[in-house]
Design a protein around this motif. Structure first.
Motif, mmCIF file in Angstrom:
data_model
loop_
_atom_site.group_PDB
_atom_site.id
_atom_site.type_symbol
_atom_site.label_atom_id
_atom_site.label_comp_id
_atom_site.label_asym_id
_atom_site.label_seq_id
_atom_site.Cartn_x
_atom_site.Cartn_y
_atom_site.Cartn_z
ATOM 1 N N GLU A 111 -16.780 9.069 44.509
ATOM 2 C CA GLU A 111 -17.270 9.150 43.129
ATOM 3 C C GLU A 111 -16.523 8.132 42.289
ATOM 4 O O GLU A 111 -17.091 7.394 41.520
ATOM 5 C CB GLU A 111 -16.942 10.529 42.544
ATOM 6 N N ARG A 148 -23.861 17.959 35.949
ATOM 7 C CA ARG A 148 -22.728 18.890 35.984
ATOM 8 C C ARG A 148 -21.455 18.202 36.469
ATOM 9 O O ARG A 148 -20.385 18.390 35.902
ATOM 10 C CB ARG A 148 -23.048 20.078 36.875
ATOM 11 N N ASP A 149 -21.583 17.392 37.540
ATOM 12 C CA ASP A 149 -20.385 16.719 38.055
ATOM 13 C C ASP A 149 -19.825 15.771 37.012
ATOM 14 O O ASP A 149 -18.626 15.729 36.763
ATOM 15 C CB ASP A 149 -20.707 15.901 39.316
ATOM 16 N N LYS A 150 -20.729 15.000 36.403
ATOM 17 C CA LYS A 150 -20.246 14.009 35.439
ATOM 18 C C LYS A 150 -19.622 14.719 34.239
ATOM 19 O O LYS A 150 -18.695 14.213 33.621
ATOM 20 C CB LYS A 150 -21.396 13.122 34.969
ATOM 21 N N ALA A 186 -23.017 12.742 50.063
ATOM 22 C CA ALA A 186 -22.893 14.099 49.547
ATOM 23 C C ALA A 186 -23.779 15.021 50.357
ATOM 24 O O ALA A 186 -23.389 16.117 50.737
ATOM 25 C CB ALA A 186 -23.301 14.127 48.092
ATOM 26 N N ARG A 217 -17.875 17.329 34.358
ATOM 27 C CA ARG A 217 -16.480 17.616 34.731
ATOM 28 C C ARG A 217 -15.602 16.390 34.534
ATOM 29 O O ARG A 217 -14.498 16.477 34.004
ATOM 30 C CB ARG A 217 -16.407 18.070 36.189
ATOM 31 N N GLU A 230 -14.636 12.711 46.391
ATOM 32 C CA GLU A 230 -14.093 12.377 45.076
ATOM 33 C C GLU A 230 -13.796 10.891 45.010
ATOM 34 O O GLU A 230 -14.105 10.219 44.045
ATOM 35 C CB GLU A 230 -12.807 13.168 44.821
ATOM 36 N N LYS A 247 -22.701 18.220 52.579
ATOM 37 C CA LYS A 247 -23.259 19.550 52.302
ATOM 38 C C LYS A 247 -23.787 20.156 53.588
ATOM 39 O O LYS A 247 -23.557 21.321 53.891
ATOM 40 C CB LYS A 247 -24.387 19.423 51.286
ATOM 41 N N THR A 251 -26.917 15.036 38.535
ATOM 42 C CA THR A 251 -25.462 14.849 38.556
ATOM 43 C C THR A 251 -24.828 15.250 37.244
ATOM 44 O O THR A 251 -23.651 15.025 37.038
ATOM 45 C CB THR A 251 -25.105 13.384 38.823
#
Length: 1978
Positions: A1338, A822-824, A1356, A826, A1335, A1360, A820
């Motif tokens: 999240e 990359r998402d975090k 998720a 952001r 979102e 997907k 995670t």
């Protein structure tokens, strides 16, 4: 007040290892640095400090834990030491040596020595003895100075001083430098090094002890700096972040496109509305619609601008509706809506789509809303691509309230508010007139006036107001307020406040300030309305010297960065929400200017004396233009220090002197008498002495300061608002750390270092600590009198925000996992933006500091430093980030001169030390300078300790050698016309420079060269240089044979420093090569791979340095290569190149390319292709595969680029370069053997793929019109289905509306298309929905912490999967809810909302296209885009692998060694192909004619074929439906680029290109995705869904299996096919035209094809039957979309069987209908007229109706005169013939727009029948009474009787069944007619009984009827009562009627009354006579 713990040593340790200590007090822990490899004694010698807010209690504990430190595992505890602080509290200083205890509380041998000090709050403890200070001569005097500042700390006693805060006068730099965050270098060799606990690194702190002895400066070792020193990856040390070119203020291209679709609920009766669209000053109007409150326009407007972003985003978009505008009159405004462009641009996708703007009337704010306008607004800058949501039939009834044109978070009900901008006064204005004029005036009038007449102008939301003009005043006082009235919250983000100089000729701006409303308000629940001040704002602009034509005037308008202080203005802003119901309210929104109550001088803060000190340590890189004259540097703050053009010298505020005083002059000469007090009152020295520069190299000069460094100092007076700056600094510090950490994490991800998630966790930990810390620090100084409301509110909201951010960071930290990150990351970026936003303080205090380079009194170049960055505070977090530090500044040219290439040259590079603070605090202003200097003071300051020096003389200097290892650069800028460059690099360090060699004709030079700089002298202490060495500047140039070298870019680096006493060994040395980003202006221009080391030359000279052992390169002369430990490790790789062909080569030097060849080069090795002998005949190569071997670095990130060059071989052995391409990264071409363990490699056992039909997606209602059910072929058994259906029909089931089953013949290709579009929209909607859910999920996760993270993952994953399913084909996924209505099943195709190739990786599955470039790279202003430089394309591919080729490849069956890795590629011989292009429609075309429309037609080019479909142009349409197919024969490879263009037809002159799109057919043709002809979703031999491909599915499948060497296909038993180990099932029969069933394998073959990606090894997605949407581009407007085109292309090789006839996709012809409307009666019509005689109410009623528009076909009944009850009888028939498109639910009208139009224009309008009732008047205009509009597709069913007919039927408030005339055919009933009353509310004004009957044109012909009451089939005359005739036609009858019936009794009463009156009158008349007679007795 603080607790200090000095941990000295830990002894008697066992074993050998890395040790670390953790010190905890009050729950706050600090870690020491790691001591590596220590034996029995660990010498920590570190000080930790806790700022304490409350007194320490005697029972509190201090805990010290000692650990064995491990990089991989958790640390192992050795022992713990705990101490109660009783003795410390009593005695304030205790030194202890004691043993530790282990986990079991047993005493162990290990002991530690610690010293603890405590300074209490109340000053009871801790009077430091003088010995604590380094012999400070004037302690007493300084004590005086410090009282003020210490008083700021709550409860501190004046004399108390933080422990150990020494005057580092000569002792050197404080710990700031040691603790620069992230200064520590990672150990690159050590992969685990990135994830240690937050630890200070050894090499950074191991010499703190040496430097600071035991009294470490406590203020500088802050909490965060100790905890947060995690090791750092990108090492900021080596990559300083320096921005060079100003980005603001440069003009760019923008396009604002607005579509006005329709308006609804406009207030007013029977209006003729026009919509006016304004952007800035441009206005455009729609056409006028007559007599309607809900006009439909669908008109598109485009506004083009070329301005700077600031100007663009402040432009106002205004949409207003105007009633009855014509040539003669401007019309009346109904209502308008305003919003600034910036608001639209900040929307997602930069647009609002199909949103309703609320209209309000600015002249009448008490009224409600005036209607809605539905529009699309988009703002496109260059390079933005806008995803237009797909246009299809807009039938979904619009929910207006849910789709308002407002940004997220703005409430739909906005209130009116007043914005008060109070302008108090201004100071420090510049001279705005020539002094010549002043002298003339003085001569004549004898008075000396200020040369400026200022006034203030305020712009907001498209309005402006201005104050009065104050004549001749540098310090004008206004005390006025400008009042705006606008809706709140406003949709305009910024308010512009401008001081202007009033002048007879033209007024000019003096300075501009923008107030950003977001920054001075908060819209949260605990938010506050915009508020500001009273506060000063500083204005910056051009330099202050007055010239008539100021080249920098734009800067004063607020465009670009101001280069000088202009003035400051005191203003305030307040907002008051209006209560519109209040009757006293003035309802206009005009701007008003009124007097404001003055405020006291002190309201903005107490005036304090500030002191600014600067020391110039180095000035180099001075541009050679300035090299011949002496140079001086001037520093100014506000107007202080400005000697050239500062006005009346700013004075000390206390004794206000007049500007002309003599003392002033003395002050400048530094010889006034009043300097004895106050430690010598210092005059300012604001500029350095002039000095002539010396030459560094041919481009740059430097100033030879050597050991004598000039200083400047300035005293200035400002209101003391430091708290604001302090809070901003704390937040900036947090943000800087966060940004640095995030950059590290990104770099780690990019360079694939291990454990980025650990670093991210550290970053979040640090963030939450920082936020926590802010809360404790920011709350000080609450009682400050000069704090404004905004200060208080901002503080509250900042504290709230940071508190929540801290909590979020903490919970996020727990969620950071490997996958995670990359998402975090952001989410963390959002934190960063928010912090930066919060830190920007809207109320200024101290102006910025400017440093100007002056050459012969002319200002040449400047730098601007924000004052908050320099501000001193005793609390380290509040300290400005550049205060007391040496900062590298690059001076730049002012204003527009700095744009473009001029802005790329460095004007000068300064190493400058700056300090700004209160004069009282100035004792420490030298503390951050490099040590080892002596002060040189001015004459009068000699004995005075605190007097600042005018220069510093350095006695200590160190000798160094710099080694620059320049390895290579990649992706450089093309500087020559050949598209290549001849690059060399020039390295600058201090005042030396050296160059690498020039490498010719390359964009990726590998210099492999070491540059050695000897005899470098650096001043200051050695260890300081080690931590913070000077910056190295590397500039890349292109060598030209003539003229000077061209600048190509620059980058900055810091060297790794080795001191003489350090060993040259790992982990720090030798340094690693790193990539440095090269910038050219703001654009990136490549990367440099290099390493830099700075080695101290010790006492033994150079002998101690590591030897330069590399052999001098024999071939290249005395050039030293990069040494072995630094250069990358190489391995042998083989590069195989597939040469396919060359395409579209342009001419070179006017000659055509005839015999081209391709050269491939990588790392000095390469290979040449075979020669193409005749490019025109066959541009393909005959030898396909060649290879070469080359040594490449093991580390893939260091791989050099591969260069592709195309040369043309001319006669006599000459070669010309055609173009080149650099493949910057080889990664995608590296061969990786497939993973055999992957599930789809599992080839044993069968896998059954069942093809059950899926449940269709729930669709929009639209599809009912498309009406269709297909032969559900996929269904397993169709017969059953049929039976079911019939059963249902018999029962007459209720769930389906009575709808006949349409037969197959009704369906056409368009039914399929529209059904598919609905599916696509539905899928997009679901994707958005699932995206939003994700979102939200999240966010919930991040707030709930760790509750159920698993669910999130599953979710998720599910979404997907769904997305995958969707992507795979048009068939909607299962799992969608069961449809509500039974939708007709229509076979669908896939509509791609973008180009097909973007869905399939550009079809580069094995054949890649490389663009060949030539010519210089354009800069943004030259506009040479990549397209313009492209001179052709090379098609081929690469494969890179380590040399022994993997066995399994070469052993495979059928391996052909000549093809290497490229097995199974088709032959590249020429091939003839039939290309069939289907063009469906275009949307949103850019208007090409003046009328805002275009007349588009299609033009297609392929090779020599050029088809222009000019005769079939579509008149005046921006959304034309073409529906055409074109067949072209082409031969690949000569003709493979298809261009489809849309042109605008013009009667006169040439046709204009609107836009074009290019499709590379060759890549599609050869792609494995099989893009030749899309695979349909079902197989059908007839009907609308007929199979288009000449090959049947089974043939295609057989062929694919053969080509891919796959086992299969094996058909059978029926309905099954086996391919490899996959089994596909499906229907086994097919029905032909006659309904006969035949067995077939095609369905199962098709199901295998549709799941080809599941086949192991060779599977890939096959292109489905589709329509792609391609953007149209116009070369004149690069990068901005000009519309979109929907099309698809089929290709059929000519050697295969010929395909059938093209599909018919011609646009549907509208169907002709006739609507017959009979108006029977009306009832309850309002009575308008008063009777002439009787005053009775009546109406003369008639009914008017129309279908297409009032002008075209309105029809009126006859008049029912004199209806007294509102009842009217008509029996009147209207006939409306019309053309109707069922699929789009629109009526099609063709008409000429005006008498001058050449041809008819086709319009599509909604099918709405309007019925109106009118009151006929003979002499005046008829009165409109009421109306109803019926949408023929869904209108309320009429009521049975007039009684049941209510107003709610029309307003939709009650649920009335809706009917469609197209289904019902005949409807009769009563409908209400409505109009609006004065309060804008609907009221019922009548009811009409009507009958609607719809017939097709054929039926109408068979069964004709007459208009009105005429034959045939006449209606009978209405039976109207007698009153209905008119009095003047039959007067006697009317009179009889009046007398006899109505007024009989009234007349009798009147006659009797008259008789009575007559009698009375006679009696009175005769009374006197009788009286007389009676009296006289006659």
């Amino acid at each position: 007040m603080a607790l200090l713990v000095h941990l000295k040593t830990v002894s008697e340790l066992r074993g050998r290892g890395d040790r670390i200590a953790k010190v905890t007090f009050r729950g706050q822990s600090f870690y020491s640095r790691v001591l590596e490899n220590c034996e029995d004694v660990a010498d920590f010698d570190e000080t930790f400090r806790w700022p304490v807010a409350s007194n320490i209690d005697r029972t509190e504990m201090l805990e010290i834990q000692i650990f064995n430190y491990s990089k991989v595992f958790s640390n192992k505890l050795i022992g713990t030491f705990r101490m109660v602080l009783q003795k410390v509290v009593e005695e304030n200083h205790v030194e202890v040596t004691d043993t530790l205890i282990d986990d079991n509380n047993a005493i162990i041998k290990t002991s530690l020595c610690v010293e603890v000090r405590y300074q209490a709050t109340d000053g009871t403890v801790g009077s430091w003895d003088d010995g604590d200070f380094l012999g400070d001569e004037s302690l007493q005097e300084e004590e005086k100075d410090s009282q003020e500042t210490d008083g700021l700390l709550p409860g501190s006693r004046p004399s108390s001083r933080p422990p150990g805060e020494k005057s580092f006068r000569r002792a050197g730099r404080s710990v700031f430098s040691a603790m620069k965050l992230g200064k520590n270098r990672p150990h690159k060799e050590d992969p685990q090094r990135q994830d240690e606990p937050a630890v200070l690194e050894m090499e950074d702190l191991d010499h703190l002890t040496v430097r600071l002895g035991d009294g470490l400066d406590p203020d500088s070792v802050s909490l965060a700096s100790v905890t947060a020193l995690t090791t750092n990856v990108s090492n900021k040390r080596s990559k300083p972040d320096i921005k060079m070119e100003p980005s603001a203020g440069r003009p760019m291209d923008y396009q604002v496109s607005i579509t006005v679709i329709e308006a609804r609920q406009l207030v007013g009766l029977n209006m003729d509305p026009v919509v006016c669209v304004e952007v800035g000053d441009d206005k455009k109007y729609t056409s006028m619609k007559e007599s309607t409150n809900c006009p439909y326009y669908n008109e598109y407007f485009v506004f083009d601008f070329h301005v700077s972003p600031d100007v663009m985003f402040d432009k106002i978009i205004k949409i207003s509706v105007i009633h009855s505008k014509n040539l003669l009159r401007s019309g009346t405004l109904v209502g308008s809506f305003k919003m600034d462009v910036g608001t639209v641009y900040s929307q997602p996708e930069h647009q609002f789509h199909h949103k309703w703007a609320i209209l309000s009337d600015p002249d009448d704010i008490s009224a409600g809303l005036k209607g809605y306008v539905k529009c699309d607004i988009a703002v496109v800058g260059k390079g933005d691509n806008i995803k237009t949501p797909h246009k299809a039939n807009e039938t979904d009834e619009d929910d207006i309230e849910g789709n308002l044109l407002l940004p997220e978070g703005v409430p739909p009900e906005r209130q009116w508010a007043r914005f008060y901008v109070k302008i108090y006064r201004a100071e420090g204005l510049p001279r705005m007139n020539t002094s010549l004029m002043a002298n003339v005036k003085k001569a004549f009038i004898g008075e000396n006036k200020d040369l400026v007449d200022p006034y203030v102008q305020v712009f907001f939301a498209g309005q402006k107001g201005k104050t009065s003009v104050q004549k001749s005043s540098y310090e004008p006082l206004w005390n006025e307020q400008v009042v705006f009235t606008d809706l709140f919250p406003p949709l305009c983000k910024r308010m512009k406040v401008q001081i202007r100089d009033s002048d007879k000729v033209n007024d000019v701006a003096i300075g501009t300030h923008f107030i950003d409303l977001c920054k001075i308000s908060n819209d949260g629940d605990k938010g506050f309305l915009p508020t500001l001040g009273p506060a000063w704002v500083n204005m910056y602009g051009s330099t202050r010297n007055y010239t008539l034509l100021d080249e920098h005037q734009d800067l004063n308008e607020g465009l670009g960065e101001g280069v000088s202080f202009r003035a400051r203005l005191m203003l305030a802003l307040a907002v008051e929400i209006l209560d519109t119901s209040n009757p006293e309210l003035t309802s206009s929104t005009e701007v008003q200017v009124e007097q404001a109550t003055p405020v006291s001088e002190s309201c903005t803060g107490k005036m304090e004396e500030f002191f600014l000190f600067g020391a110039f340590l180095e000035a180099s890189m001075i541009d050679r233009k300035n090299g011949d004259k002496p140079i001086t540097f001037e520093v100014t703050i506000g107007n202080y220090g400005n000697e050239v053009d500062g006005l009346a010298r700013p004075q000390r505020p206390q004794p206000r002197k007049e500007p002309g005083d003599e003392e002033e002059v003395d002050l400048i000469q530094n010889s006034s008498d009043d300097e004895g007090d106050d430690g010598g009152d210092l005059a300012s020295v604001s500029s350095t002495p002039p000095m002539r520069p010396q030459i560094t190299d041919r481009n740059y000069f430097h100033l030879p300061y050597l050991e004598r460094k000039p200083c400047i100092y300035i005293k200035s007076w400002w209101p003391d608002q430091r708290r604001r700056l302090y809070n901003a600094n704390i937040m900036d510090h947090i943000a800087d750390k966060l940004e640095e950490g995030l950059n590290d994490v990104q770099e780690m991800i990019k360079t694939e270092k291990s454990y980025p998630e650990r670093r991210l966790r550290g970053v979040l930990e640090e963030l939450s600590c920082g936020c926590h810390h802010f809360l404790s620090l920011a709350d000080k100084d609450q009682g400050h009198s000069s704090r404004t409301r905004l200060d208080r509110e901002r503080l509250k909201s900042c504290m709230r925000e940071l508190e929540s951010m801290g909590q979020q960071a903490r919970s996020l930290r727990a969620q950071v996992k490997r996958h995670t990150v990359r998402d975090k990351l952001r989410l963390c970026q959002n934190f960063l933006q928010k912090l930066r936003f919060l830190a920007d303080e809207p109320q200024h205090s101290i102006p910025d500091v400017f440093i100007w380079m002056m050459s012969s009194n002319k200002r040449v170049a400047y730098a601007r430093v924000p004052s908050k960055d320099l501000l001193f505070s005793i609390v380290e977090e509040e300290l400005g980030k550049d205060c007391a530090k040496v900062k590298t500044l690059f001076l730049k040219l002012p204003g527009k001169r700095g744009f473009g290439s001029a802005g790329w040259t460095v004007q000068a590079k300064l190493e400058l030390y700056l300090w700004l603070g209160l004069s009282k605090q100035r004792k420490d202003f030298l503390c951050g300078l490099p040590c080892g200097f002596e002060e040189v003071k001015a004459a009068q300051g000699l004995g005075l300790h605190s007097f600042p020096p005018i220069s510093l003389v350095y006695t200590k200097k160190q000798a160094f050698q710099l080694r620059a290892h320049m390895y290579q650069a990649r992706s450089l800028f093309a500087a020559d016309s050949s598209g290549l460059s001849d690059p060399f690099a020039r390295v600058f360090f201090i005042n030396q420079s050296q160059c690498t060699e020039v490498l010719n004709e390359t964009l990726c030079p590998t210099w492999d060269q070491m540059l050695v700089f000897d005899n470098l002298e650096l001043y200051g202490e050695a260890h300081e240089l080690r931590d913070d060495p000077p910056i190295i500047v590397i500039e890349i140039y292109d060598q030209d044979s003539m003229g000077k070298a061209d600048f190509m870019g620059r980058t900055f680096a810091k060297p790794l420093v080795k001191m003489a006493d350090e060993a040259y060994c790992p982990p720090r040395f030798p340094p690693q090569l790193e990539y440095y980003q090269i910038y050219r202006g703001n654009a990136t221009a490549g990367d440099l791979l290099a390493a830099f080391e700075l080695l101290q030359i010790g006492p033994a000279g150079k002998a101690d340095l590591p030897p330069i052992n590399g052999p001098v390169d024999v071939d290249r002369g005395p050039i030293m290569p990069v040494p072995v430990g630094i250069r990358p490790v190489l391995s042998k790789y083989r590069v195989e190149v597939l040469f396919w062909g060359l395409r579209d080569l342009k001419r070179v030097n006017l000659a055509q390319v005839d015999r081209p060849r391709v050269d491939i080069e990588c790392a000095g090795k390469g290979v040449q292709s075979s020669l193409i002998h005749n490019y025109k005949k066959n541009p393909n190569f005959n030898t396909l595969v060649k290879w070469f071997e080359v040594d490449l670095p093991e580390n893939e990130l260091l791989h050099p680029p591969l260069n592709i060059r195309v040369v043309d071989c001319r006669a006599f052995g000459r070669y010309t370069l055609v173009g080149s391409h650099a493949v910057s990264s080889l990664r995608r071409f590296i061969y990786r053997p497939p993973d055999r363990s992957a599930p789809n490699w599992n080839t044993t056992g069968e896998i059954v793929v069942s093809m059950e039909p899926e449940v269709p997606v729930k669709k929009l209602e639209t599809m009912v019109k498309l009406d269709a059910t297909s032969d559900a072929i996929i269904k397993v058994d169709v017969a059953e289905e049929e039976k079911e259906r019939k059963k249902k029909k018999k029962k007459g089931t209720t769930e389906e509306p009575e709808e006949e089953e349409p037969d197959e013949s009704m369906l056409d290709w368009w039914s399929k298309y529209f059904a598919s579009i609905d599916t696509m929209k539905e899928q997009l909607r679901q994707q958005e929905a699932s995206g939003i859910e994700l979102e939200e999920k999240e966010e919930m996760d991040s707030t709930e912490g760790l509750k159920g993270p698993m669910k999130g993952k599953e979710k998720a994953r599910a979404t997907k999967e769904e997305k995958k399913k969707r992507a795979q084909g048009p068939s909607p996924g299962p799992g969608s809810e069961a449809p509500e209505k039974k939708k007709p099943k229509i076979d669908e195709l896939k509509v791609y909302p973008k180009e097909l190739e973007s869905e399939f990786d550009d079809f580069e599955d094995w054949l890649h296209t490389f663009n060949l470039l030539r010519g210089k790279t354009g800069d943004s202003e030259d506009g040479a885009t990549e397209e313009e430089r492209t001179v052709g394309r090379f098609k081929g591919s690469l494969c890179v692998y380590k040399v022994p080729l993997p066995e399994d490849v070469s052993r495979e069956a059928g391996y052909d060694p000549t093809y290497g890795m490229f097995q199974g590629i088709p032959s590249n011989d020429p091939i003839n192909v039939l290309v069939r292009v289907y063009v469906v429609r275009a949307t949103d075309l850019h208007p090409a004619d003046i009328n805002g429309k275009a007349d588009p037609y299609i033009a297609i080019r392929l090779g020599k074929t050029d088809i222009r479909d000019k005769e079939n142009y579509i008149s005046k349409q921006l959304n034309p439906v073409f529906g055409k197919s074109f067949d072209i024969e082409a031969s690949f490879p000569m003709e493979s680029m298809l261009t489809v263009a849309v042109y605008d037809w013009d009667l006169v002159g040439t046709d204009d290109l609107i836009g074009e799109t290019k499709i590379d057919l060759e890549n599609r043709f050869y792609s494995k995705h099989r893009a030749t002809c899309g695979i349909a979703s079902t197989y059908s031999t007839h009907g609308y869904n007929i199979w288009r491909d000449p090959m049947k599915p089974s043939q295609i499948l057989t062929r694919l299996c053969k080509e891919g060497k796959v086992d299969g296909p094996h058909f059978g038993p029926p309905g099954r096919v086996k391919v490899a180990n996959r089994v596909f099932t499906g229907p086994s029969e097919i029905e032909d035209e006659n309904g006969q069933r035949k067995p077939t394998d095609e369905h199962v073959a098709l199901s295998a094809l549709r799941h080809w990606e599941d086949i192991p090894r060779v599977g890939c997605r096959l292109v489905p039957e589709h329509v792609e949407t391609r953007p149209l581009l116009n070369p004149d407007k690069p990068g901005i979309e000009q519309g979109r085109l929907e099309l698809w292309v089929d290709m059929f090789p000519m050697d295969m069987p010929a395909p059938g006839t093209p599909l018919d996709i011609s646009p549907r012809k509208p169907k002709k209908y006739e609507l017959r409307v009979i108006v029977w009666n009306t009832d309850e019509v309002v009575l308008e007229d008063d009777d002439f005689f009787t005053g009775e109410k009546s109406s003369d009623i008639f009914v008017r109706g129309w279908l297409k528009g009032q002008q075209e076909d309105k029809q009126d009944t006859d008049v029912h005169y004199h209806s007294l009850t509102g009842e009217g009888n008509f029996n009147w028939r209207y006939l409306f013939p019309f053309d109707y498109l069922a699929a789009e639910e629109k009526i099609v009208i063709s008409k000429k727009e005006s008498m001058f139009s050449w041809d008819e224009t086709e319009y599509k309008i909604p099918a709405r029948l309007t019925l109106q009732i009118w009151d006929a008047d003979h002499f005046s205009a008829d009165d409109f009474l009421g109306a109803i509009e019926l949408d023929l597709n869904r209108f309320p069913r009429g009521a049975k009787t007039a009684k049941q007919c209510t107003m709610e039927m029309a307003t939709g408030e009650v649920d009335v069944p809706l009917v469609s005339i197209f289904k019902q055919k005949r409807v009769k009933g009563w409908w209400p007619l409505l109009a609006r009353n004065e309060n804008d509310e609907f009221e019922l004004t009548g009811k009409v009984e009507a009958e609607l009957h719809l017939l097709t044109a054929e039926e109408a012909e068979k069964n004709p009827v007459g208009l009105a009451r005429n034959e045939p089939d006449p209606l009978e005359k209405p039976n109207r009562p007698d009153t209905a005739f008119v009095w003047f036609l039959n007067p006697l009858k009317s009179i009889k009627y009046l007398i006899c019936t109505r007024y009989k009794w009234l007349i009798i009463k009147v006659v009797l009354a008259l008789l009575g009156l007559l009698m009375l009158a006679l009696f009175l008349y005769s009374l006197p006579g009788y009286m007389v007679k009676k009296l006289l007795g006659a």
